[in-house]
Structure formats: structure tokens, C-alpha cells
Design a protein around this motif. Structure first.
Motif, PDB file in Angstrom:
ATOM      1  N   GLY A 315       0.814  -1.222   0.000  1.00 39.16           N
ATOM      2  CA  GLY A 315       0.000   0.000   0.000  1.00 39.16           C
ATOM      3  C   GLY A 315       0.841   1.262   0.000  1.00 39.16           C
ATOM      4  N   ASN A 316       0.142   2.400  -0.091  1.00 32.15           N
ATOM      5  CA  ASN A 316       0.779   3.720  -0.090  1.00 32.15           C
ATOM      6  C   ASN A 316       0.754   4.283   1.331  1.00 32.15           C
ATOM      7  OD1 ASN A 316       1.008   3.556  -2.940  1.00 32.15           O
ATOM      8  ND2 ASN A 316      -1.079   4.348  -3.171  1.00 32.15           N
ATOM      9  N   HIS A 317       1.868   4.871   1.755  1.00 27.21           N
ATOM     10  CA  HIS A 317       1.958   5.385   3.125  1.00 27.21           C
ATOM     11  C   HIS A 317       2.724   6.703   3.125  1.00 27.21           C
ATOM     12  CE1 HIS A 317       0.490   1.532   4.704  1.00 27.21           C
ATOM     13  NE2 HIS A 317       1.281   0.961   3.781  1.00 27.21           N
ATOM     14  N   GLN A 318       2.296   7.596   4.022  1.00 26.55           N
ATOM     15  CA  GLN A 318       2.921   8.917   4.109  1.00 26.55           C
ATOM     16  C   GLN A 318       4.088   8.903   5.077  1.00 26.55           C
ATOM     17  OE1 GLN A 318      -0.359  11.428   5.301  1.00 26.55           O
ATOM     18  NE2 GLN A 318      -0.875  11.924   3.165  1.00 26.55           N
ATOM     19  N   ALA A 319       4.975   9.873   4.899  1.00 24.75           N
ATOM     20  CA  ALA A 319       6.082  10.067   5.828  1.00 24.75           C
ATOM     21  C   ALA A 319       5.520  10.257   7.224  1.00 24.75           C
ATOM     22  CB  ALA A 319       6.919  11.272   5.421  1.00 24.75           C
ATOM     23  N   GLY A 320       6.202   9.700   8.224  1.00 23.31           N
ATOM     24  CA  GLY A 320       5.756   9.801   9.607  1.00 23.31           C
ATOM     25  C   GLY A 320       4.954   8.608  10.064  1.00 23.31           C
ATOM     26  N   THR A 321       4.542   7.747   9.124  1.00 26.96           N
ATOM     27  CA  THR A 321       3.779   6.553   9.491  1.00 26.96           C
ATOM     28  C   THR A 321       4.673   5.590  10.267  1.00 26.96           C
ATOM     29  OG1 THR A 321       2.416   6.755   7.496  1.00 26.96           O
ATOM     30  CG2 THR A 321       2.454   4.597   8.593  1.00 26.96           C
ATOM     31  N   VAL A 347      10.006  -3.044  12.155  1.00 25.52           N
ATOM     32  CA  VAL A 347       8.695  -2.802  12.770  1.00 25.52           C
ATOM     33  C   VAL A 347       8.866  -1.860  13.974  1.00 25.52           C
ATOM     34  CG1 VAL A 347       6.792  -3.869  14.035  1.00 25.52           C
ATOM     35  CG2 VAL A 347       7.723  -4.981  11.981  1.00 25.52           C
ATOM     36  N   GLY A 348       8.029  -0.814  14.006  1.00 23.54           N
ATOM     37  CA  GLY A 348       8.104   0.176  15.079  1.00 23.54           C
ATOM     38  C   GLY A 348       8.904   1.405  14.724  1.00 23.54           C
ATOM     39  N   SER A 349       9.603   1.370  13.613  1.00 22.51           N
ATOM     40  CA  SER A 349      10.312   2.569  13.154  1.00 22.51           C
ATOM     41  C   SER A 349       9.347   3.465  12.386  1.00 22.51           C
ATOM     42  CB  SER A 349      11.505   2.182  12.278  1.00 22.51           C
ATOM     43  OG  SER A 349      11.082   1.460  11.130  1.00 22.51           O
ATOM     44  N   CYS A 350       9.835   4.609  11.946  1.00 17.23           N
ATOM     45  CA  CYS A 350       8.981   5.626  11.315  1.00 17.23           C
ATOM     46  C   CYS A 350       9.447   5.866   9.887  1.00 17.23           C
ATOM     47  CB  CYS A 350       9.078   6.904  12.138  1.00 17.23           C
ATOM     48  SG  CYS A 350       8.040   8.256  11.557  1.00 17.23           S
ATOM     49  N   LEU A 351       8.474   5.976   8.963  1.00 11.86           N
ATOM     50  CA  LEU A 351       8.834   6.279   7.576  1.00 11.86           C
ATOM     51  C   LEU A 351       9.390   7.692   7.475  1.00 11.86           C
ATOM     52  CD1 LEU A 351       5.854   4.776   5.524  1.00 11.86           C
ATOM     53  CD2 LEU A 351       8.188   3.867   5.717  1.00 11.86           C
ATOM     54  N   ARG A 362      14.336   0.369   2.260  1.00 11.52           N
ATOM     55  CA  ARG A 362      15.743   0.433   2.662  1.00 11.52           C
ATOM     56  C   ARG A 362      15.808   1.122   4.019  1.00 11.52           C
ATOM     57  NH1 ARG A 362      19.673   1.652  -2.460  1.00 11.52           N
ATOM     58  NH2 ARG A 362      18.586   0.413  -4.022  1.00 11.52           N
ATOM     59  N   PHE A 363      16.913   0.923   4.704  1.00 10.20           N
ATOM     60  CA  PHE A 363      17.051   1.565   6.009  1.00 10.20           C
ATOM     61  C   PHE A 363      17.081   3.087   5.883  1.00 10.20           C
ATOM     62  CE2 PHE A 363      18.569  -2.640   7.507  1.00 10.20           C
ATOM     63  CZ  PHE A 363      17.735  -2.763   8.609  1.00 10.20           C
ATOM     64  N   SER A 364      17.472   3.595   4.712  1.00  9.50           N
ATOM     65  CA  SER A 364      17.469   5.051   4.499  1.00  9.50           C
ATOM     66  C   SER A 364      16.050   5.619   4.422  1.00  9.50           C
ATOM     67  CB  SER A 364      18.229   5.403   3.219  1.00  9.50           C
ATOM     68  OG  SER A 364      17.642   4.761   2.100  1.00  9.50           O
ATOM     69  N   ASP A 365      15.043   4.732   4.282  1.00  9.87           N
ATOM     70  CA  ASP A 365      13.638   5.159   4.266  1.00  9.87           C
ATOM     71  C   ASP A 365      13.090   5.331   5.676  1.00  9.87           C
ATOM     72  OD1 ASP A 365      13.552   4.950   1.460  1.00  9.87           O
ATOM     73  OD2 ASP A 365      13.035   2.810   1.571  1.00  9.87           O
ATOM     74  N   LEU A 366      13.875   4.972   6.700  1.00  7.17           N
ATOM     75  CA  LEU A 366      13.344   4.884   8.063  1.00  7.17           C
ATOM     76  C   LEU A 366      14.098   5.797   9.013  1.00  7.17           C
ATOM     77  CD1 LEU A 366      13.223   0.981   8.197  1.00  7.17           C
ATOM     78  CD2 LEU A 366      11.314   2.522   7.660  1.00  7.17           C
ATOM     79  N   VAL A 367      13.374   6.250  10.051  1.00  5.73           N
ATOM     80  CA  VAL A 367      13.986   6.968  11.158  1.00  5.73           C
ATOM     81  C   VAL A 367      13.436   6.366  12.459  1.00  5.73           C
ATOM     82  CG1 VAL A 367      14.348   9.123   9.916  1.00  5.73           C
ATOM     83  CG2 VAL A 367      12.185   8.750  11.130  1.00  5.73           C
ATOM     84  N   ASP A 368      14.151   6.625  13.536  1.00  2.00           N
ATOM     85  CA  ASP A 368      13.733   6.144  14.846  1.00  2.00           C
ATOM     86  C   ASP A 368      12.445   6.845  15.257  1.00  2.00           C
ATOM     87  OD1 ASP A 368      13.428   5.369  17.449  1.00  2.00           O
ATOM     88  OD2 ASP A 368      15.514   5.649  17.997  1.00  2.00           O
ATOM     89  N   ALA A 369      11.427   6.068  15.566  1.00  2.00           N
ATOM     90  CA  ALA A 369      10.107   6.661  15.898  1.00  2.00           C
ATOM     91  C   ALA A 369      10.181   7.460  17.202  1.00  2.00           C
ATOM     92  CB  ALA A 369       9.071   5.561  16.041  1.00  2.00           C
ATOM     93  N   THR A 370      11.168   7.216  18.054  1.00  5.62           N
ATOM     94  CA  THR A 370      11.267   7.942  19.342  1.00  5.62           C
ATOM     95  C   THR A 370      12.126   9.179  19.229  1.00  5.62           C
ATOM     96  OG1 THR A 370      13.193   6.643  20.034  1.00  5.62           O
ATOM     97  CG2 THR A 370      10.995   5.773  20.589  1.00  5.62           C
ATOM     98  N   ALA A 371      12.757   9.396  18.084  1.00  9.50           N
ATOM     99  CA  ALA A 371      13.660  10.543  17.955  1.00  9.50           C
ATOM    100  C   ALA A 371      12.878  11.842  17.878  1.00  9.50           C
ATOM    101  CB  ALA A 371      14.508  10.372  16.710  1.00  9.50           C
TER     102      ALA A 371
END
Length: 371
Positions: A315-321, A347-351, A362-371
Motif C-alpha cells: 500500500g501507499n503510506h505517508q512520511a511519519g507513518t 517494525v516500530g520505526s517511522c517512515l 531500505r534503512f534510508s527510508d526509516l527513522v527512529d520513531a522515538t527521535a
């Protein structure tokens, strides 16, 4: 020597260094070397020098490392009763056993001719010494090594004399108990000999259930300073390959031009075609054994690109999901991405950006959700 003493020796041997090597002529035999293949001609030449030369040439053309004969001082080796014993039959070369043995024996002239031929062919040539007179003969001729047959494994005086020559020694262990082998190794070690020890079964031909190739591993553990090998009386092409895989680095097989020729050894000997195939197979298995380190090979990359799976977005997902398990599926994409094994890290990280359906994550698509 009892089982307790043997166990103690195994323990103490395990404390030594594990470097094992044996130099024969210009060849060093070690755990990392190709198989040193001995074509055991024995007396398959039938006492005919021309036949012996033909066997030498065929062995060299087949890729053998060495050719080997057998040397006996018949008058000194056998009792009069044994020499005078009638000896008939298809495999006999004389009316008595003494006449038979003497008909098969080469003297110094023949040995020197054969040594010159071996040098020309670029192949090692040596012989089995069945007695100390034959050992002196080998030293006088300047042959590069000496073989001690299974029957002399318990002949400590001959072993000691062979060790004192300074020549590399190859010792077969057919018909022996482990205590016999330990004693023989102790004798050779005691005179500072360089030697190889060969697992062997003294039956002709040897059957598969008699071979006990696992003894090769026993020898390697018990004698970490000794090159281990296999002397085969079997007729099975797979056995020398298995022996090499288990750690045998000297491989000896009987050699003939005609399995049906008169003589007791021809029927279980290898022909030139069989020897050539064995040499080629041993070279192949050495390459195939390769490294003990498991790692991805560059050559595997094309296949992995077609077969390996990466995490793909559903599916399609926005940044911050926040990424949850339902958003991901493992698919083959042919593109680099995150392996499914890393699902727990994702799982649990943020787009970090907008993604569309079937985006290869890729890992470059993700950021730490708690940051």
C-alpha cells in the motif's frame, strides 16, 4: 600398551603444534597440499625391466607423483624352509618360493636404469625395504624415500634403522592394532624420523566394510605432527576421494597394465585409465573442499539477485507513518533492500518519506520513531 596409555598419548599429542609436513624429493606433502599419489608397481613388472619401464611411463602419464617397487634380500629375509617350499600355480615364477621371489627381484643395474627413467619423466621413484640389507641398497642408490610395509610395522629394528637413514619414510599399518601403531610411531619419533603413516587393510581386495576410513581421523588426532595417508587394496573409485576428504594426503594404489596378468596383485590394481581418473578426481575434490569459512561468494550474486527476498511495502503510506507488520511482505524484487531477517528492526520505526505500494524498503527510508 593398554587403552589407558593410548588415551594419555592422545591427550598429550593434542597439546602439541598441529603443523604436519613431509618432503619427498622436491615435493612437500602437508594438510594444504594436493594428494601425493603413489603408483605401487610392486612386482607387477614380472621381473621384466622393459615392462617396468612401460609401467613407469604409464604412471607418469596418468599423473602419479611417484612410482614404487619392492626390494627384498631373499637369502637373508627367508628361512631355508621357506625358500625351498614348492610354489606352483598360475602366479608362480619359479618351482620353489625362493626361485619365484628371485625371478621378480631387480638388482642395482635395473634400479639405476629405472631411477634415470624416473628422473627423465619427472616422477619420484623409491621402493619398499623388507629388510636392512634392502634398506642399505636404497641408501646406496640415493632413492628419495623408503616405504615400510604393513608386515614390518612391528619390526622395530627395521623402523629404527630406516629412521636413522634420514630419508622420509612412508609406513603402512595394515593388520595392526592401535597399540602397534603407537609403538611404531614412538620408535620413529625416537630417532627423529620424518614419516607418513598410512591407514591400510591387509586384505586383497579389501571390501568396503573392512576399510575403516575413520581411522584416518584417529591418526590425525593422535599424531598431529605426522602426515597421514591411505594405502588402498580396494577396487572402489570413491574410496581414495573419501580418504583425501578425511585428511589423507598420501594415497597409494597398486598399478598394472593388465588386471588379468599372472601375479597376485594385478586383479586389485588400477589400470592407467583408472589411475588418471583418480588423480583428476583428487585434484577436483581438493579444490572443492575450499575454505572452512562460510561466506557469500561474489559468484553467487547473480543467483541471489533472482532468488533472495527483501521487505516490500504494502500500500501507499505517508512520511511519519509508524511501520507495523501488516505493512510489509517478503518478495523477490531483484533490487537491493532489507532482508526479511531484519524484520524486528524495521517494525516500530517511522517512515522518513512517502512510499508507494511495492516500494522496496531500505534503512534510508526509516527513522527512529522515538527521535
Amino acid at each position: 600398551m593398554d587403552v589407558h596409555e593410548i588415551s594419555l598419548r592422545i591427550h598429550h599429542s593434542s597439546l602439541r603444534g598441529t603443523m604436519r609436513a613431509l618432503r619427498i624429493g622436491s615435493t612437500e606433502v602437508s594438510d594444504t597440499s594436493p594428494a601425493y599419489v603413489i603408483a605401487e608397481i610392486g612386482h607387477n613388472h614380472g621381473g621384466d625391466l622393459a615392462a617396468a619401464k612401460e609401467l613407469f611411463i604409464s604412471a607418469a602419464e596418468s599423473g602419479a607423483s611417484a612410482v614404487k617397487l619392492q626390494k627384498r634380500d631373499n637369502q637373508g629375509l627367508f628361512t631355508r624352509e621357506m625358500l625351498e617350499k614348492p610354489y606352483g600355480g598360475r602366479n608362480s615364477y619359479g618351482a620353489t618360493y625362493g626361485e619365484h621371489r628371485q625371478a621378480l627381484e631387480f638388482g642395482e643395474g635395473e634400479y639405476r636404469e629405472l631411477a634415470a627413467l624416473a628422473a627423465e619423466l619427472g616422477i619420484d621413484f623409491f621402493t619398499t625395504a623388507f629388510d636392512e640389507a634392502s634398506l642399505d641398497f636404497i641408501v646406496r642408490l640415493g632413492l628419495p624415500a623408503v616405504k615400510i610395509a604393513s608386515g614390518d610395522l612391528t619390526n622395530s629394528p627395521l623402523l629404527e634403522a630406516a629412521g636413522k637413514t634420514g630419508l622420509p619414510i612412508i609406513v603402512s599399518s595394515g593388520g595392526a592394532n592401535l597399540s602397534d601403531v603407537v609403538t611404531a610411531v614412538s620408535v620413529l619419533d625416537g630417532v627423529g624420523a620424518s614419516f607418513a603413516l598410512l591407514q591400510c587393510t591387509a586384505t586383497y581386495p579389501a571390501q568396503p566394510e573392512q576399510l575403516n576410513l575413520r581411522v584416518i581421523d584417529t591418526y590425525r588426532r593422535l599424531f598431529p605432527h605426522v602426515v597421514i595417508g591411505y594405502s588402498g587394496h580396494d577396487i572402489l573409485p570413491v574410496v581414495p576421494i573419501a580418504a583425501y576428504t578425511l585428511g589423507a594426503r598420501v594415497v597409494e594404489r597398486h598399478f598394472t597394465l593388465d588386471k588379468g596378468a599372472p601375479g597376485s596383485d594385478h586383479h586389485f590394481s588400477q589400470t592407467p585409465a583408472e589411475l588418471k581418473a583418480m588423480v583428476e578426481d583428487l585434484a577436483t575434490v581438493r579444490v572443492a573442499l575450499g575454505s572452512s569459512v562460510k561466506q557469500q561468494l561474489p559468484a553467487e550474486a547473480p543467483a541471489l539477485a533472482k532468488m533472495s527476498k527483501t521487505l516490500v511495502v504494502r500500500g501507499n503510506h505517508q512520511a511519519g507513518t509508524i511501520v507495523d507488520r501488516s505493512m510489509l511482505v517478503a518478495k523477490t524484487s531483484g533490487r537491493p533492500g532489507i532482508r526479511p531477517a531484519a524484520l524486528g528492526e524495521v517494525v516500530g520505526s517511522c517512515l522518513a518519506r512517502d512510499v508507494e505500494d511495492e516500494h522496496v524498503l531500505r534503512f534510508s527510508d526509516l527513522v527512529d520513531a522515538t527521535a
